[in-house]
Design a protein around this motif. Sequence first.
Motif, PDB file in Angstrom:
ATOM      1  N   ARG A  72       0.904  -1.174   0.105  1.00 58.23           N
ATOM      2  CA  ARG A  72      -0.053  -0.120   0.167  1.00 58.23           C
ATOM      3  C   ARG A  72       0.931   1.186  -0.191  1.00 58.23           C
ATOM      4  N   CYS A  73       1.815   1.244   0.819  1.00 53.34           N
ATOM      5  CA  CYS A  73       2.953   2.380   1.048  1.00 53.34           C
ATOM      6  C   CYS A  73       3.575   2.787  -0.347  1.00 53.34           C
ATOM      7  N   PHE A  74       3.964   1.764  -0.964  1.00 49.57           N
ATOM      8  CA  PHE A  74       4.735   2.100  -2.292  1.00 49.57           C
ATOM      9  C   PHE A  74       3.972   2.119  -3.606  1.00 49.57           C
ATOM     10  N   ASP A  75       2.897   1.548  -3.816  1.00 49.62           N
ATOM     11  CA  ASP A  75       2.002   1.202  -4.745  1.00 49.62           C
ATOM     12  C   ASP A  75       1.013   2.322  -5.097  1.00 49.62           C
ATOM     13  N   ASP A  76       0.306   2.561  -3.624  1.00 48.10           N
ATOM     14  CA  ASP A  76      -0.838   3.468  -3.582  1.00 48.10           C
ATOM     15  C   ASP A  76      -0.628   4.699  -3.123  1.00 48.10           C
ATOM     16  N   LEU A  77       0.165   4.896  -2.138  1.00 47.67           N
ATOM     17  CA  LEU A  77       0.663   5.910  -1.212  1.00 47.67           C
ATOM     18  C   LEU A  77       1.807   6.947  -1.982  1.00 47.67           C
ATOM     19  N   GLY A  78       2.770   6.222  -2.750  1.00 48.95           N
ATOM     20  CA  GLY A  78       3.783   6.940  -3.228  1.00 48.95           C
ATOM     21  C   GLY A  78       4.913   7.240  -2.322  1.00 48.95           C
ATOM     22  N   GLU A  99      12.584  -7.937   9.764  1.00 49.96           N
ATOM     23  CA  GLU A  99      13.940  -8.632   9.020  1.00 49.96           C
ATOM     24  C   GLU A  99      13.264  -9.521   7.925  1.00 49.96           C
ATOM     25  N   LYS A 100      11.947 -10.091   8.202  1.00 53.62           N
ATOM     26  CA  LYS A 100      11.309 -11.189   7.237  1.00 53.62           C
ATOM     27  C   LYS A 100      10.910 -10.115   6.099  1.00 53.62           C
ATOM     28  N   ALA A 101      10.431  -9.078   6.593  1.00 51.78           N
ATOM     29  CA  ALA A 101       9.841  -7.948   5.425  1.00 51.78           C
ATOM     30  C   ALA A 101      10.874  -7.423   4.741  1.00 51.78           C
ATOM     31  N   GLY A 102      12.215  -7.656   4.971  1.00 53.15           N
ATOM     32  CA  GLY A 102      13.334  -6.960   4.109  1.00 53.15           C
ATOM     33  C   GLY A 102      13.827  -5.630   4.615  1.00 53.15           C
ATOM     34  N   PHE A 103      13.432  -5.383   5.894  1.00 51.88           N
ATOM     35  CA  PHE A 103      13.952  -4.076   6.457  1.00 51.88           C
ATOM     36  C   PHE A 103      15.495  -4.362   6.891  1.00 51.88           C
ATOM     37  N   THR A 104      16.103  -3.375   6.795  1.00 55.57           N
ATOM     38  CA  THR A 104      17.658  -3.587   7.253  1.00 55.57           C
ATOM     39  C   THR A 104      17.709  -2.594   8.386  1.00 55.57           C
ATOM     40  N   TYR A 105      18.678  -2.866   9.549  1.00 59.59           N
ATOM     41  CA  TYR A 105      18.844  -1.841  10.610  1.00 59.59           C
ATOM     42  C   TYR A 105      19.490  -0.520  10.162  1.00 59.59           C
ATOM     43  N   HIS A 106      19.034   0.437  10.797  1.00 59.88           N
ATOM     44  CA  HIS A 106      19.519   1.746  10.480  1.00 59.88           C
ATOM     45  C   HIS A 106      20.123   2.415  11.467  1.00 59.88           C
ATOM     46  N   ASP A 151      17.438   8.566  27.264  1.00 60.71           N
ATOM     47  CA  ASP A 151      17.712   8.377  28.809  1.00 60.71           C
ATOM     48  C   ASP A 151      16.847   9.291  29.453  1.00 60.71           C
ATOM     49  N   ASP A 152      16.803  10.550  29.169  1.00 57.72           N
ATOM     50  CA  ASP A 152      15.998  11.668  29.797  1.00 57.72           C
ATOM     51  C   ASP A 152      14.563  11.484  30.054  1.00 57.72           C
ATOM     52  N   LEU A 153      13.985  10.490  29.164  1.00 56.92           N
ATOM     53  CA  LEU A 153      12.624  10.153  29.354  1.00 56.92           C
ATOM     54  C   LEU A 153      12.360   8.782  29.948  1.00 56.92           C
ATOM     55  N   GLY A 154      13.614   7.995  30.387  1.00 54.70           N
ATOM     56  CA  GLY A 154      13.244   6.836  31.046  1.00 54.70           C
ATOM     57  C   GLY A 154      13.006   5.577  30.239  1.00 54.70           C
ATOM     58  N   THR A 155      12.725   5.857  29.036  1.00 56.04           N
ATOM     59  CA  THR A 155      12.436   4.689  27.950  1.00 56.04           C
ATOM     60  C   THR A 155      13.561   4.042  27.450  1.00 56.04           C
ATOM     61  N   PRO A 156      13.214   2.613  27.131  1.00 57.47           N
ATOM     62  CA  PRO A 156      14.245   2.118  26.640  1.00 57.47           C
ATOM     63  C   PRO A 156      14.897   2.430  25.266  1.00 57.47           C
ATOM     64  N   ALA A 157      15.849   2.037  24.796  1.00 59.14           N
ATOM     65  CA  ALA A 157      16.292   2.173  23.316  1.00 59.14           C
ATOM     66  C   ALA A 157      15.439   1.784  22.531  1.00 59.14           C
ATOM     67  N   GLU A 158      15.127   2.628  21.267  1.00 56.33           N
ATOM     68  CA  GLU A 158      14.219   2.229  20.177  1.00 56.33           C
ATOM     69  C   GLU A 158      15.229   2.030  18.983  1.00 56.33           C
ATOM     70  N   HIS A 159      15.097   0.773  18.418  1.00 60.32           N
ATOM     71  CA  HIS A 159      15.810   0.334  17.191  1.00 60.32           C
ATOM     72  C   HIS A 159      15.099   0.720  16.078  1.00 60.32           C
ATOM     73  N   PHE A 160      15.624   1.300  14.992  1.00 54.99           N
ATOM     74  CA  PHE A 160      15.144   1.615  13.787  1.00 54.99           C
ATOM     75  C   PHE A 160      15.403   0.887  12.461  1.00 54.99           C
ATOM     76  N   TYR A 161      14.550   0.322  11.767  1.00 48.25           N
ATOM     77  CA  TYR A 161      14.783  -0.287  10.684  1.00 48.25           C
ATOM     78  C   TYR A 161      13.912   0.366   9.424  1.00 48.25           C
ATOM     79  N   LEU A 162      14.847   0.372   8.171  1.00 47.87           N
ATOM     80  CA  LEU A 162      14.458   0.874   7.001  1.00 47.87           C
ATOM     81  C   LEU A 162      14.087   0.069   5.895  1.00 47.87           C
ATOM     82  N   ARG A 163      13.317   0.234   5.110  1.00 47.19           N
ATOM     83  CA  ARG A 163      13.001  -0.448   3.667  1.00 47.19           C
ATOM     84  C   ARG A 163      12.593   0.805   2.630  1.00 47.19           C
ATOM     85  N   SER A 164      13.495   0.811   1.740  1.00 44.07           N
ATOM     86  CA  SER A 164      13.065   1.685   0.651  1.00 44.07           C
ATOM     87  C   SER A 164      12.639   1.312  -0.693  1.00 44.07           C
ATOM     88  N   LYS A 165      11.972   2.073  -1.456  1.00 46.78           N
ATOM     89  CA  LYS A 165      11.271   1.589  -2.569  1.00 46.78           C
ATOM     90  C   LYS A 165      12.145   1.051  -3.716  1.00 46.78           C
TER      91      LYS A 165
END
Length: 172
Positions: free
Chosen positions: A119-125, A145-152, A158-172
Amino acid sequence: MTHQIETSRLILRPWREDDAEALYKYASNPDVGPHGGWPPHTSVDESLDVIRNVFSAPEVYAIVPKGSDEPVGCCGIVPSDEQHSSAIKHGDVELGYWIGREFWGRGFVPEAVEALITRCFDDLGVTNVWIGFYDGNDRSRRVAEKAGFTYHHTETHDDLGTPAEHFYLRSK
């Protein structure tokens, strides 16, 4: 407006107010929400409020197995202006998802994610699609990872007291 998407085993459809009991059934489990950064639901009324005020956003879908009308999870496309990572640029989107514990390991979320990517790539550009998840959420990492995303990158808040957040990217 959110429309309906069909996959081989799922219907991704808009949430309805009469889904509140099903949402509560799965979102009240303490094994589900905290992995995604939200507390377990405490009542059907709270679930109804979430449907009305959060899940009513464009491109937010109930995950419904075919042959049932009961939503067992949620997935959605979140626009760049609602992100909390500076790496996510204007026009990029992030996918969010969760599913009831009883449905873990059945491949429903990867199937829903593939439909959202299409939907993102084909319909929403969209050119760049992101998935972010918190430390310890190995299920979300595996979906990405199954969907073809790679670690970015990883961000710590730390100031918010939340755990680290990992971001993965998939480009068209």
